[in-house]
Motif scaffolding. Structure first.
Motif, PDB file in Angstrom:
ATOM      1  N   ASN A 198       0.774  -1.238   0.000  1.00  0.00           N
ATOM      2  CA  ASN A 198       0.000   0.000   0.000  1.00  0.00           C
ATOM      3  C   ASN A 198       0.804   1.286   0.000  1.00  0.00           C
ATOM      4  OD1 ASN A 198      -2.588  -1.082  -0.169  1.00  0.00           O
ATOM      5  ND2 ASN A 198      -2.554  -1.633   1.987  1.00  0.00           N
ATOM      6  N   THR A 216       4.367   3.827   0.774  1.00  0.00           N
ATOM      7  CA  THR A 216       4.970   4.425   1.958  1.00  0.00           C
ATOM      8  C   THR A 216       4.425   5.833   2.093  1.00  0.00           C
ATOM      9  OG1 THR A 216       6.980   3.105   1.801  1.00  0.00           O
ATOM     10  CG2 THR A 216       7.141   5.179   2.998  1.00  0.00           C
ATOM     11  N   PHE A 217       3.883   6.134   3.265  1.00  0.00           N
ATOM     12  CA  PHE A 217       3.281   7.455   3.457  1.00  0.00           C
ATOM     13  C   PHE A 217       3.100   7.714   4.945  1.00  0.00           C
ATOM     14  CE2 PHE A 217       0.006   4.276   2.673  1.00  0.00           C
ATOM     15  CZ  PHE A 217      -0.813   4.401   3.785  1.00  0.00           C
ATOM     16  N   PHE A 218       2.908   8.986   5.268  1.00  0.00           N
ATOM     17  CA  PHE A 218       2.587   9.383   6.640  1.00  0.00           C
ATOM     18  C   PHE A 218       1.123   9.775   6.673  1.00  0.00           C
ATOM     19  CE2 PHE A 218       2.198  13.186   9.498  1.00  0.00           C
ATOM     20  CZ  PHE A 218       2.150  12.471  10.681  1.00  0.00           C
ATOM     21  N   CYS A 219       0.428   9.296   7.654  1.00  0.00           N
ATOM     22  CA  CYS A 219      -1.015   9.566   7.716  1.00  0.00           C
ATOM     23  C   CYS A 219      -1.442   9.782   9.152  1.00  0.00           C
ATOM     24  CB  CYS A 219      -1.798   8.400   7.104  1.00  0.00           C
ATOM     25  SG  CYS A 219      -3.589   8.615   7.173  1.00  0.00           S
ATOM     26  N   TYR A 226       3.478   4.545   7.350  1.00  0.00           N
ATOM     27  CA  TYR A 226       3.220   3.227   6.769  1.00  0.00           C
ATOM     28  C   TYR A 226       4.327   2.939   5.758  1.00  0.00           C
ATOM     29  CZ  TYR A 226      -1.355   3.491   8.953  1.00  0.00           C
ATOM     30  OH  TYR A 226      -2.364   3.582   9.878  1.00  0.00           O
ATOM     31  N   LEU A 250       6.021   0.633   2.782  1.00  0.00           N
ATOM     32  CA  LEU A 250       5.793  -0.320   1.693  1.00  0.00           C
ATOM     33  C   LEU A 250       6.775  -1.488   1.782  1.00  0.00           C
ATOM     34  CD1 LEU A 250       4.570  -0.839  -1.249  1.00  0.00           C
ATOM     35  CD2 LEU A 250       6.530   0.469  -2.078  1.00  0.00           C
TER      36      LEU A 250
END
Lengths: 170, 656
Positions: B294, B296-299, B309, B311
């Motif tokens: 899904n 790689t990101f900051f949420c 998150y 990947l």
């Protein structure tokens, strides 16, 4: 695309996907993702069904190479390299020209894959700026590649000193 | 109670008097003639402890008011009650008891009760202890990191300490839900040590993917997508005497990626401590699991939890060993916690110079951050770097099997793919150059100053905000201002008045010749202020003229007015060509993963036509054009949040 999934991870991933999907409906903040190169290329079978691992040496396969640039460019190049023993039945193995941002360029290719061995087919795209390659990307298609579905043994959850879950990997 | 004995009569009388007096002072009952009463009640003990010793456990407690004695119950399992436990002591007095009927290494559970006149209280809280001779378990915990070169992993690995991570000593034969016997934490070198009791218990050491760097009290935790931490255990051993147990987490260990993520975040915490004087007060979670496709990101607000998150696509792109990707997301965490980040987020591609200014600022900061961390590490602790020796510190590498990509944010090409405040690489380059000419502390002061001075934000936060805050906080002199302008203009970002200023009034309007284009910036001649650009041009009655702004750059959004020869009377005005209004939600670019309203395509340009009827009405003469930045909100127009209050544009007047 390789599809070797760890079963347990897949379950968790699906759970996450559901959670993320739900979160977008519940007003989660935007996702701040990593930067990506403005070029994207894929190579895959034209018809649904013949996954790379179901193709045998000597089979004829129809492939689609798709390339997208996410910036305007007047110098985009797509090249496809096939193994020596493969035979191109139809299609062009290269293309050069301008592309608008988000515009998809496709090269349909029909290839008889190697009688022996499993040489891979490689597609590469690049965009040039001031005579130099600014960004490039590659994709590979491996006829006859055997994919094994690997499942991970379920591990018991342990507790740490706070009583929170820990999975041990020795 | 004491045994009866024969007492002399005189003494008996004296004692009787004393007892009567004492009884009166205590509540009025008289010895020998007790009134009817209810059975007494007695409170349970509230304070009890158990301390393990060699072949013993010492129980101690605070006395309960009115209690005559106490009972002690023991069990090998929890919970222990009066019914399930063995009464190992009855009617004892005092505040301490030593249980010597124990086996070293075996955990025992205890409760106590109070006794008054044969009435027994409820059980106390439960305590436990593992008796044994004392010892120490210590060791060092390392993990194997992957060296990164400009084109991906080099194939070399580096052993690094697992820093500040929690370490448990676990009973190997206990149920999975049992708590560990002991807990400690590694230090900056990966060393841990904990005193233990010893005995015959089989145990193992386990390091967990949770750390509290330095003096931080806020944990960094790496979990899978179901919120379970990763733990790497040692081999089992018997808890007898002292033991030295070292652990090495290799890259082939499934949990290895979690410990690399933990280490990258730990370095981020240390960097923040160095910059701000304190470790982050907010816990940080990272979610990672092999197979996670899904991205790689900051949420914040995602249902699985706030955090980063990571990947890890099987057979595809994986980011758990990509320092730069992880620090990029850590940069977003800092923007969220220490500054203001109002970016719409979403996918973003290098080379695009027309992004929403908020997005370009947010991502540009995050692009700059990995190079800043590595620059700091090289100066303070180069052993923590994972890059090939000699590699440029500002080179961002995102590995992906053999197809990773890299980009040097400290040296992007000098062309329009990497120019303007609407381009993330340009923003990163500006910050990199500021770090070189000034210091990272200067950048941090301004970055954090945005939050402390502007929160809650009423205007979009972007590179303009950073520029304004730098000017406000650092009050640069003219020479320094010139240096700043040189850095920004190196990326074609002009936060300065153009050479036609001052032209903020009709009286100071500058002449524009029909058919020739003029370049302007929207930036006040002197701060603080709002720029108005007045131009004047000659008009022949009965002729038609078209006045247009174009080539809008750096987020410019123009508003155009045409004034009659009196310099007062407005004849025509326009915000956006075609009178399109851009208000939230903005037009989104479906080809670009719905990044909402963009700059750089002249969507916000203005155009007015001075018709022949108008020129006939007002006659031949000198007319005026007023260009301003579109106000953020007005009855007739509004500047999209994606745009800026500054920027540059070209002005053209044509006549057919």
């Amino acid at each position: 695309m390789s599809m070797v999934f760890y079963f347990r991870s897949l379950v968790l991933v699906l759970a996450l996907a559901a959670a993320l999907s739900a979160s977008s409906a519940s007003g989660a903040s935007p996702m701040h993702s990593k930067p990506k190169p403005p070029v994207q290329i894929t190579i895959e079978a034209a018809q649904a069904g013949p996954a790379p691992d179901s193709i045998k040496p000597g089979d004829v396969v129809d492939l689609i190479v798709s390339a997208v640039a996410f910036v305007d460019t007047d110098a985009m190049t797509i090249t496809v390299a096939i193994p020596e023993s493969a035979v191109v039945i139809s299609g062009n193995l290269s293309w050069t020209g301008p592309a608008k941002r988000g515009e998809k360029k496709t090269l349909p290719i029909t290839v008889r894959v190697p009688q022996k061995g499993t040489g891979d087919i490689k597609a590469e795209m690049s965009i040039r700026r001031d005579g130099r390659i600014a960004f490039s990307a590659t994709a590979r298609y491996i006829p006859g590649e055997t994919k094994k579905l690997k499942t991970e043994q379920t591990r018991p959850l342990k507790k740490d000193s706070k009583g929170e879950d820990v999975i041990e990997y020795r | 109670m004491g045994r009866p004995f024969n007492m002399p009569s005189g003494l008996r009388s004296l004692l009787a008097v004393f007892i009567v007096i004492a009884g009166c002072s205590g509540g009025g009952s008289v010895v020998g003639t007790p009134p009817p009463q209810n059975p007494p009640t007695i409170s349970a003990l509230s304070s009890i402890s158990a301390v393990a010793g060699n072949n013993s456990v010492t129980i101690s407690w605070n006395p309960v008011s009115g209690a005559a004695s106490y009972n002690i119950y023991r069990s090998l399992s929890s919970p222990v009650t009066k019914n399930t436990g063995t009464k190992i002591a009855a009617g004892i007095v005092g505040t301490v008891f030593s249980d010597a009927t124990v086996t070293n290494g075996t955990r025992l559970f205890y409760v106590m009760t109070s006794i008054l006149s044969g009435v027994e209280s409820a059980e106390s809280t439960e305590v436990s202890a593992v008796p044994g001779s004392t010892g120490t378990i210590s060791g060092k915990i390392l993990y194997e990191d992957k060296e990164i070169g400009p084109t991906g992993f080099t194939g070399k690995t580096i052993m690094k300490a697992v820093r500040y991570a929690t370490v448990d000593i676990v009973d190997a034969n206990a149920s999975p839900t049992s708590l560990p016997l002991y807990r400690t934490q590694t230090d900056a070198l990966g060393v841990y040590s904990t005193p233990t009791a010893t005995g015959s218990t089989t145990v193992y050491v386990r390091v967990n993917s949770q750390a509290m760097p330095g003096t931080s009290t806020s944990a960094i935790t790496v979990t899978n997508l179901a919120s379970a931490k990763y733990g790497v255990p040692s081999q089992n051993f018997t808890l007898s005497g002292s033991a030295n147990v070292n652990l090495v987490i290799s890259t082939t260990n499934t949990a290895g990626g979690a410990f690399h993520i933990l280490d990258v975040m730990t370095t981020g915490y240390d960097f923040v401590n160095d910059l701000s004087g304190a470790y982050p007060a907010v816990p940080l979670n990272a979610f990672w699991a092999p197979g996670n496709p899904n991205g790689t990101f900051f949420c914040v607000g995602c249902a699985a939890g706030d955090g980063i998150y990571v990947l890890s696509q099987t057979g595809g792109d994986t980011d758990e060993y990509d320092d730069d990707v992880l620090w990029h997301e850590f940069g977003h965490v800092l923007a969220h916690n220490y500054s203001i980040d109002v970016s719409p987020g979403g996918a973003h591609y290098l080379g695009d110079s027309g992004y929403d200014l908020r997005l370009a600022w947010s991502e540009g900061w995050a692009d700059f951050f990995p190079g800043a961390v590595k620059t700091w590490l090289k100066a303070t602790n180069p052993g923590l770097l994972s890059i090939r020796p000699g590699m440029t510190l500002t080179t961002y590498v995102d590995t992906s099997g053999s197809n990773g990509f890299s980009f040097d944010f400290g040296n992007p090409a000098a062309n329009t793919n990497f120019y303007y405040s609407s381009n993330e690489a340009a923003v990163a380059k500006v910050l990199t150059d500021l770090q070189t000419l000034f210091t990272m502390n200067d950048i941090w002061d301004v970055f954090a100053g945005i939050k402390s001075n502007l929160s809650p934000a009423t205007d979009p936060v972007n590179l303009e905000t950073f520029w304004d805050m730098w000017i406000a906080l650092k009050t640069p002199d003219l020479a320094t201002l010139s240096q700043l302008n040189a850095i920004y203009s190196g990326r074609a970002i002009q936060y300065s008045a153009d050479n036609r200023e001052p032209n903020d009034t009709v009286a100071t309007a500058k002449t524009i010749t029909e058919g020739l284009s003029q370049d302007h910036t929207i930036y006040p001649f002197s701060l603080p202020g709002v720029d108005k650009d007045y131009s004047k041009f000659s008009v022949t009655a009965d002729s038609e003229y078209t006045i247009t702004t174009s080539n809008l750059l750096n987020g410019a959004d123009t508003y155009l007015r045409i004034l009659a020869p009196d310099g007062i009377t407005p004849i025509a005005e326009n915000d956006n060509i075609g009178n399109v209004t851009y208000t939230a939600p903005f037009n989104c670019d479906a080809l670009n993963n719905d990044v909402c309203h963009e700059n750089g395509n002249d969507l916000l340009a203005s155009r007015s036509i001075l018709t022949s009827q108008m020129t006939r009405s007002f006659g031949s003469g000198t007319y005026y054009v007023e260009i301003t930045s579109t106000p953020t909100s007005s009855p007739t127009s509004s500047r999209p949040l994606s745009a800026g209050k500054y920027g540059s544009y070209s002005l053209t007047i044509t006549s057919p």
